[in-house]
Design a protein around this motif. Structure first.
Motif, PDB file in Angstrom:
ATOM      1  N   LEU A 214       0.711  -1.155  -0.047  1.00  0.00           N
ATOM      2  CA  LEU A 214      -0.084  -0.036   0.180  1.00  0.00           C
ATOM      3  C   LEU A 214       0.904   1.264  -0.032  1.00  0.00           C
ATOM      4  O   LEU A 214       2.144   1.190   0.424  1.00  0.00           O
ATOM      5  CB  LEU A 214      -1.040   0.081   1.054  1.00  0.00           C
ATOM      6  CG  LEU A 214      -1.661  -1.361   1.399  1.00  0.00           C
ATOM      7  CD1 LEU A 214      -2.564  -1.145   2.402  1.00  0.00           C
ATOM      8  CD2 LEU A 214      -2.637  -1.355   0.065  1.00  0.00           C
ATOM      9  N   ARG A 215       0.233   2.464  -0.276  1.00  0.00           N
ATOM     10  CA  ARG A 215       0.800   3.712  -0.142  1.00  0.00           C
ATOM     11  C   ARG A 215      -0.059   4.796  -0.179  1.00  0.00           C
ATOM     12  O   ARG A 215      -1.446   4.598   0.094  1.00  0.00           O
ATOM     13  CB  ARG A 215       1.491   3.891  -1.709  1.00  0.00           C
ATOM     14  CG  ARG A 215       0.621   3.812  -2.731  1.00  0.00           C
ATOM     15  CD  ARG A 215       1.542   3.957  -4.208  1.00  0.00           C
ATOM     16  NE  ARG A 215       0.563   4.017  -5.347  1.00  0.00           N
ATOM     17  CZ  ARG A 215       0.120   5.187  -5.731  1.00  0.00           C
ATOM     18  NH1 ARG A 215      -0.261   6.397  -5.264  1.00  0.00           N
ATOM     19  NH2 ARG A 215      -0.957   4.954  -6.952  1.00  0.00           N
ATOM     20  N   LEU A 216       0.128   5.931  -0.060  1.00  0.00           N
ATOM     21  CA  LEU A 216      -0.637   7.183   0.138  1.00  0.00           C
ATOM     22  C   LEU A 216      -0.584   7.872  -1.367  1.00  0.00           C
ATOM     23  O   LEU A 216       0.511   8.121  -1.799  1.00  0.00           O
ATOM     24  CB  LEU A 216      -0.068   8.112   1.342  1.00  0.00           C
ATOM     25  CG  LEU A 216       0.035   7.575   2.658  1.00  0.00           C
ATOM     26  CD1 LEU A 216       0.335   8.839   3.636  1.00  0.00           C
ATOM     27  CD2 LEU A 216      -1.517   6.877   3.005  1.00  0.00           C
ATOM     28  N   ASP A 217      -1.679   8.354  -1.701  1.00  0.00           N
ATOM     29  CA  ASP A 217      -2.009   9.062  -2.956  1.00  0.00           C
ATOM     30  C   ASP A 217      -1.706  10.595  -2.658  1.00  0.00           C
ATOM     31  O   ASP A 217      -1.337  10.721  -1.535  1.00  0.00           O
ATOM     32  CB  ASP A 217      -3.124   8.674  -3.761  1.00  0.00           C
ATOM     33  CG  ASP A 217      -4.470   9.183  -3.086  1.00  0.00           C
ATOM     34  OD1 ASP A 217      -4.385   9.646  -1.920  1.00  0.00           O
ATOM     35  OD2 ASP A 217      -5.590   8.815  -3.453  1.00  0.00           O
ATOM     36  N   ALA A 218      -1.974  11.141  -3.689  1.00  0.00           N
ATOM     37  CA  ALA A 218      -1.841  12.819  -3.565  1.00  0.00           C
ATOM     38  C   ALA A 218      -2.804  13.219  -2.536  1.00  0.00           C
ATOM     39  O   ALA A 218      -2.547  14.553  -2.072  1.00  0.00           O
ATOM     40  CB  ALA A 218      -1.937  13.463  -4.843  1.00  0.00           C
TER      41      ALA A 218
ATOM     42  N   GLY B  82      -1.933  -0.080  -7.425  1.00  0.00           N
ATOM     43  CA  GLY B  82      -2.599   0.525  -8.463  1.00  0.00           C
ATOM     44  C   GLY B  82      -3.514   1.653  -8.338  1.00  0.00           C
ATOM     45  O   GLY B  82      -3.874   2.201  -9.365  1.00  0.00           O
ATOM     46  N   GLY B  83      -3.433   2.324  -6.916  1.00  0.00           N
ATOM     47  CA  GLY B  83      -4.178   3.440  -6.851  1.00  0.00           C
ATOM     48  C   GLY B  83      -5.582   3.396  -6.581  1.00  0.00           C
ATOM     49  O   GLY B  83      -6.337   4.643  -6.327  1.00  0.00           O
ATOM     50  N   HIS B  84      -6.037   2.110  -5.899  1.00  0.00           N
ATOM     51  CA  HIS B  84      -7.327   2.113  -5.463  1.00  0.00           C
ATOM     52  C   HIS B  84      -7.690   2.084  -4.089  1.00  0.00           C
ATOM     53  O   HIS B  84      -6.582   1.546  -3.181  1.00  0.00           O
ATOM     54  CB  HIS B  84      -7.913   0.799  -6.069  1.00  0.00           C
ATOM     55  CG  HIS B  84      -7.982   0.494  -7.536  1.00  0.00           C
ATOM     56  ND1 HIS B  84      -8.560   1.271  -8.483  1.00  0.00           N
ATOM     57  CD2 HIS B  84      -7.382  -0.315  -8.384  1.00  0.00           C
ATOM     58  CE1 HIS B  84      -8.343   0.869  -9.545  1.00  0.00           C
ATOM     59  NE2 HIS B  84      -7.377  -0.224  -9.552  1.00  0.00           N
ATOM     60  N   PRO B  85      -8.446   2.931  -3.498  1.00  0.00           N
ATOM     61  CA  PRO B  85      -8.607   3.195  -2.149  1.00  0.00           C
ATOM     62  C   PRO B  85      -9.014   2.104  -1.270  1.00  0.00           C
ATOM     63  O   PRO B  85      -9.624   1.288  -1.704  1.00  0.00           O
ATOM     64  CB  PRO B  85      -9.579   4.261  -1.875  1.00  0.00           C
ATOM     65  CG  PRO B  85      -9.751   4.902  -3.196  1.00  0.00           C
ATOM     66  CD  PRO B  85      -9.532   4.029  -4.423  1.00  0.00           C
ATOM     67  N   VAL B  86      -8.182   1.882  -0.132  1.00  0.00           N
ATOM     68  CA  VAL B  86      -8.440   0.809   0.644  1.00  0.00           C
ATOM     69  C   VAL B  86      -9.489   1.161   1.618  1.00  0.00           C
ATOM     70  O   VAL B  86      -9.352   2.211   2.441  1.00  0.00           O
ATOM     71  CB  VAL B  86      -7.320   0.220   1.574  1.00  0.00           C
ATOM     72  CG1 VAL B  86      -7.533  -0.867   2.361  1.00  0.00           C
ATOM     73  CG2 VAL B  86      -6.269  -0.277   0.596  1.00  0.00           C
ATOM     74  N   LEU B  87     -10.729   0.433   1.853  1.00  0.00           N
ATOM     75  CA  LEU B  87     -11.632   0.830   2.705  1.00  0.00           C
ATOM     76  C   LEU B  87     -11.508   0.370   4.194  1.00  0.00           C
ATOM     77  O   LEU B  87     -10.915  -0.763   4.523  1.00  0.00           O
ATOM     78  CB  LEU B  87     -13.147   0.552   2.193  1.00  0.00           C
ATOM     79  CG  LEU B  87     -13.305   0.726   0.641  1.00  0.00           C
ATOM     80  CD1 LEU B  87     -14.614   0.360   0.110  1.00  0.00           C
ATOM     81  CD2 LEU B  87     -13.282   2.340   0.500  1.00  0.00           C
ATOM     82  N   ASP B  88     -12.081   1.167   5.144  1.00  0.00           N
ATOM     83  CA  ASP B  88     -12.099   0.805   6.584  1.00  0.00           C
ATOM     84  C   ASP B  88     -13.380  -0.253   6.614  1.00  0.00           C
ATOM     85  O   ASP B  88     -14.455  -0.431   5.566  1.00  0.00           O
ATOM     86  CB  ASP B  88     -12.194   1.836   7.472  1.00  0.00           C
ATOM     87  CG  ASP B  88     -13.448   2.760   7.421  1.00  0.00           C
ATOM     88  OD1 ASP B  88     -14.380   2.358   6.714  1.00  0.00           O
ATOM     89  OD2 ASP B  88     -13.248   3.820   8.013  1.00  0.00           O
TER      90      ASP B  88
ATOM     91  N   PHE C 112      -4.906   9.959   5.716  1.00  0.00           N
ATOM     92  CA  PHE C 112      -3.948  10.239   6.593  1.00  0.00           C
ATOM     93  C   PHE C 112      -3.779  11.803   6.946  1.00  0.00           C
ATOM     94  O   PHE C 112      -3.861  12.414   5.757  1.00  0.00           O
ATOM     95  CB  PHE C 112      -2.425   9.527   6.131  1.00  0.00           C
ATOM     96  CG  PHE C 112      -2.547   8.161   6.686  1.00  0.00           C
ATOM     97  CD1 PHE C 112      -1.563   7.638   7.138  1.00  0.00           C
ATOM     98  CD2 PHE C 112      -3.449   7.258   5.913  1.00  0.00           C
ATOM     99  CE1 PHE C 112      -1.353   6.299   7.617  1.00  0.00           C
ATOM    100  CE2 PHE C 112      -3.261   5.936   6.080  1.00  0.00           C
ATOM    101  CZ  PHE C 112      -2.211   5.564   6.871  1.00  0.00           C
ATOM    102  N   PRO C 113      -3.594  12.116   8.088  1.00  0.00           N
ATOM    103  CA  PRO C 113      -3.316  13.610   8.315  1.00  0.00           C
ATOM    104  C   PRO C 113      -2.039  14.081   7.809  1.00  0.00           C
ATOM    105  O   PRO C 113      -1.078  13.242   7.667  1.00  0.00           O
ATOM    106  CB  PRO C 113      -3.421  13.584   9.902  1.00  0.00           C
ATOM    107  CG  PRO C 113      -2.874  12.270  10.389  1.00  0.00           C
ATOM    108  CD  PRO C 113      -3.591  11.521   9.360  1.00  0.00           C
ATOM    109  N   GLU C 114      -1.902  15.363   7.577  1.00  0.00           N
ATOM    110  CA  GLU C 114      -0.515  15.886   7.226  1.00  0.00           C
ATOM    111  C   GLU C 114       0.363  15.852   8.276  1.00  0.00           C
ATOM    112  O   GLU C 114       0.116  16.153   9.442  1.00  0.00           O
ATOM    113  CB  GLU C 114      -0.772  17.271   6.763  1.00  0.00           C
ATOM    114  CG  GLU C 114      -1.525  17.574   5.553  1.00  0.00           C
ATOM    115  CD  GLU C 114      -0.791  17.345   4.237  1.00  0.00           C
ATOM    116  OE1 GLU C 114       0.603  17.108   4.419  1.00  0.00           O
ATOM    117  OE2 GLU C 114      -1.383  17.363   3.250  1.00  0.00           O
TER     118      GLU C 114
END
Length: 240
Positions: free
Chosen positions: A104-108, A116-122, A130-132
Motif C-alpha cells: 500500500l501507499r498514500l496518494d496525492a 494500482g491507486g485504488h482506495p482501501v476501505l475501513d 492520513f493527516p498531514e
C-alpha cells in the motif's frame, strides 16, 4: 478411422491450455500474494450408441491454490501481510474488489491506496485518509490504524464462503457476486511485511517439462496414425 485423430487433438488442445496456465504461474512467481492455478479435466463421452462412444478430454475449469505464501519482511510501514484467510476491501470504478496484495501507499490526497491507486476501505466502507505530518502509522493486528494519538479507522478484512468463485481481474484484485463476511478472529494483519506468491518454480518447471513430453508423445502418435491412414488409402486405391 478419424476417431483416434479427434481424441488426440482434444488432448493436444487441453495440453496447450495447461501450458498457458503453467506459464502464467511462472510469470507471476514474484507477484505479491499471487495464487498458483492448475487446469481441471474431465472425460467427455460422445457417440451415437454404447458401442461407438468416444472418450475425449475436456478442460472444464481452473482451480486456484489458496494456500498462503511466505511472509517477507520489507520494513515499509504501509506494507501489510494477511496472516490467515482474508482479503482487503478495495474501492474501484467498477465497484468493490478484494485483494491480498498489501503493498500500500498514500496518494496525492493522502488516502491509503493499493499499488494500482485504488482506495482501501475501513470496516465502515469509508476511505482511510492520513493527516498531514502525522508521522509513521501504527497498524495493529486487527487492522486498527493509529497516527500519533489519532485513530484513523480499522481496515476492513473479509472472507468468502467459496473462494474458488472469486474472479481474478487486473492488478491482483478479485471480483465476486458473493456477500463478504468478517474474516475469522485468527486472521491478522502484519505491518511491515508482504505475502509472497505461493508458486513453487521448481514444481512448475517440472510440470512444464512433463507436459512437453506428453505433447510430443501425443503428436508422434497422431503422425503415426496419419501415416497409417494414408497407407491404407493408397493400398485401397491400388486394389480398385
Amino acid at each position: 478411422m478419424e476417431n483416434t485423430t479427434y481424441i488426440g487433438l482434444s488432448r493436444l488442445s487441453t495440453m496447450r491450455r495447461e501450458m498457458d496456465v503453467i506459464a502464467n504461474n511462472l510469470a507471476n512467481m514474484n507477484s505479491n500474494a499471487y495464487k498458483g492455478e492448475r487446469v481441471m479435466f474431465e472425460e467427455y463421452l460422445k457417440g451415437a450408441n454404447q458401442r461407438e462412444k468416444m472418450s475425449f478430454v475436456n478442460d472444464f475449469g481452473v482451480l486456484r491454490d489458496f494456500r498462503a505464501g511466505k511472509l517477507e519482511q520489507t520494513g515499509n510501514s504501509l506494507d501489510l501481510a494477511i496472516n490467515g484467510p482474508g482479503y482487503l476491501t478495495v474501492d474501484t470504478p467498477q465497484g468493490r474488489r478484494y485483494t491480498r496484495d498489501g503493498h500500500l501507499r498514500l496518494d496525492a490526497d493522502r488516502r491509503l491506496v493499493t499499488s494500482g491507486g485504488h482506495p482501501v476501505l475501513d470496516n465502515r466502507g469509508r476511505e482511510i485518509v492520513f493527516p498531514e505530518d502525522g508521522g509513521a502509522p501504527s497498524i495493529s493486528a486487527d487492522g486498527t490504524i493509529t497516527v500519533g494519538e489519532q485513530q484513523l479507522g480499522k481496515i476492513d478484512l473479509v472472507t468468502f464462503d467459496n473462494e474458488q468463485e472469486l474472479r481474478k481481474t487486473a492488478q491482483g484484485l478479485y471480483a465476486t457476486a458473493q456477500e463478504p463476511v468478517i474474516a475469522p478472529a485468527n486472521s491478522t494483519l502484519v505491518q511491515g511485511m508482504l505475502e509472497a506468491s505461493n508458486v513453487e518454480p521448481i514444481v512448475e518447471m517440472t510440470n512444464m517439462i512433463e507436459l512437453l513430453r506428453q505433447y510430443q508423445s501425443t503428436q508422434t502418435m497422431l503422425e503415426s496414425e496419419h501415416e497409417r491412414v494414408r497407407n491404407a488409402i493408397q493400398r485401397l486405391g491400388r486394389q480398385a
